[in-house]
Design an enzyme around this catalytic site. Structure first.
Site, PDB file in Angstrom:
ATOM      1  N   ASP A 155      18.554  48.935  -0.262  1.00 46.66           N
ATOM      2  CA  ASP A 155      18.614  50.525   0.421  1.00 46.66           C
ATOM      3  C   ASP A 155      17.163  51.560   0.560  1.00 46.66           C
ATOM      4  OD1 ASP A 155      20.167  50.025   1.954  1.00 46.66           O
ATOM      5  OD2 ASP A 155      21.364  49.730  -0.444  1.00 46.66           O
ATOM      6  N   GLU A 163      31.401  51.169   8.693  1.00 46.77           N
ATOM      7  CA  GLU A 163      30.438  50.451   7.703  1.00 46.77           C
ATOM      8  C   GLU A 163      31.274  51.533   6.389  1.00 46.77           C
ATOM      9  OE1 GLU A 163      26.977  48.217   7.955  1.00 46.77           O
ATOM     10  OE2 GLU A 163      27.377  47.038   9.172  1.00 46.77           O
TER      11      GLU A 163
END
Length: 263
Positions: free
Chosen positions: A60, A49
């Site tokens: 995040d 990823e």
């Protein structure tokens, strides 16, 4: 069949679980990031990823946010992220690369142009965390038509009413977020994850990969044992942020991969 489909078919045939690793493209700079990227397959990573740095990464935690800031300050762009994939493909044509990020940079580039460029760069799939299924016409369906997997996230709050919607048009694999909250927060627990994975797998044949809160080889093993694999991001990115060398980072990644593959 994409590289992602091929990889999971091969792992199934070997009776192995998948290890997926996340790094932020361009963190802390292009050359270092490229060295880590190139080394991931030899460290045991089955699917990569590659994060697209963005100024407002709302899903995040601090670790990934700081990685994005470092990358942006070092001059990383969406184009340079695609360039990294192109460079990687010169020596590796089998390991799948999934671009992970937010819709804004893609929208800014233009969907048609982005998909054409991503395909040319050897990208296999997309995880775009701020595009819900209700917006599938925007990117998901065009991406699938272009031959890219569109990978969706499910969470502990994705109930049985919502799950079919999440699974619609999803391909490659499903990313199960093991905890509520942001990346890099609490630790994932196999006992909590196992019934959730079973619930999801009752509604799909897609591989279910579990991420968020996996920080050690033992945790990777435990989580992979109750799913089709484990994904680690923040723990890897944290080492990069601490200035560890690519060799040290890749050594840590190998330990995590070995853990997941023991499951």
């Amino acid at each position: 069949m994409t590289r992602i489909d091929d990889t999971f078919a091969q792992l199934r045939a070997e009776g192995k679980k998948a290890f997926v690793a996340y790094i932020m493209a361009g963190d802390p700079d292009y050359a270092t990031s490229m060295e880590v990227l190139r080394g991931l397959p030899a460290a045991g990573v089955d699917v990569i990823e590659l994060g697209i740095p963005f100024t407002d990464p709302m899903a995040d935690g601090p670790t990934i946010q700081l990685a994005g800031q470092r990358a942006l300050e070092a001059g990383q762009t969406l184009q340079k992220t695609l360039d990294m994939a192109t460079e990687f493909r010169k020596s590796d044509d089998t390991t799948p690369i999934v671009l992970m990020g937010y819709y804004n940079p893609i929208y800014n580039r233009g969907v048609a142009r982005f998909l054409e460029d991503a395909k040319a760069a050897g990208i296999d799939g997309l995880i775009v965390v701020d595009l819900p299924p209700e917006e599938d016409d925007e990117l998901c369906i065009p991406a699938q038509k272009a031959g890219l997997n569109f990978i969706r996230l499910a969470t502990p709050t994705t109930d049985d009413k919502r799950l079919p919607k999440v699974l619609t048009n999803t391909s490659g694999f499903l990313y199960y977020v093991s905890i509520t909250g942001i990346t890099g927060a609490a630790e994932a627990q196999a006992g909590d994850v196992s019934p959730e994975v079973a619930r999801i797998k009752a509604q799909t044949d897609l591989p279910v990969i579990v991420g968020f809160g996996i920080k050690t080889p033992d945790a990777a093993e435990q989580i992979a044992s109750v799913a089709d694999g484990a994904v680690v991001g923040s723990a890897i990115v944290d080492l990069i942020g601490k200035g560890k060398s690519p060799a040290e980072v890749l050594g840590f990644v190998k330990g995590l991969a070995d853990g997941a593959h023991r499951a």
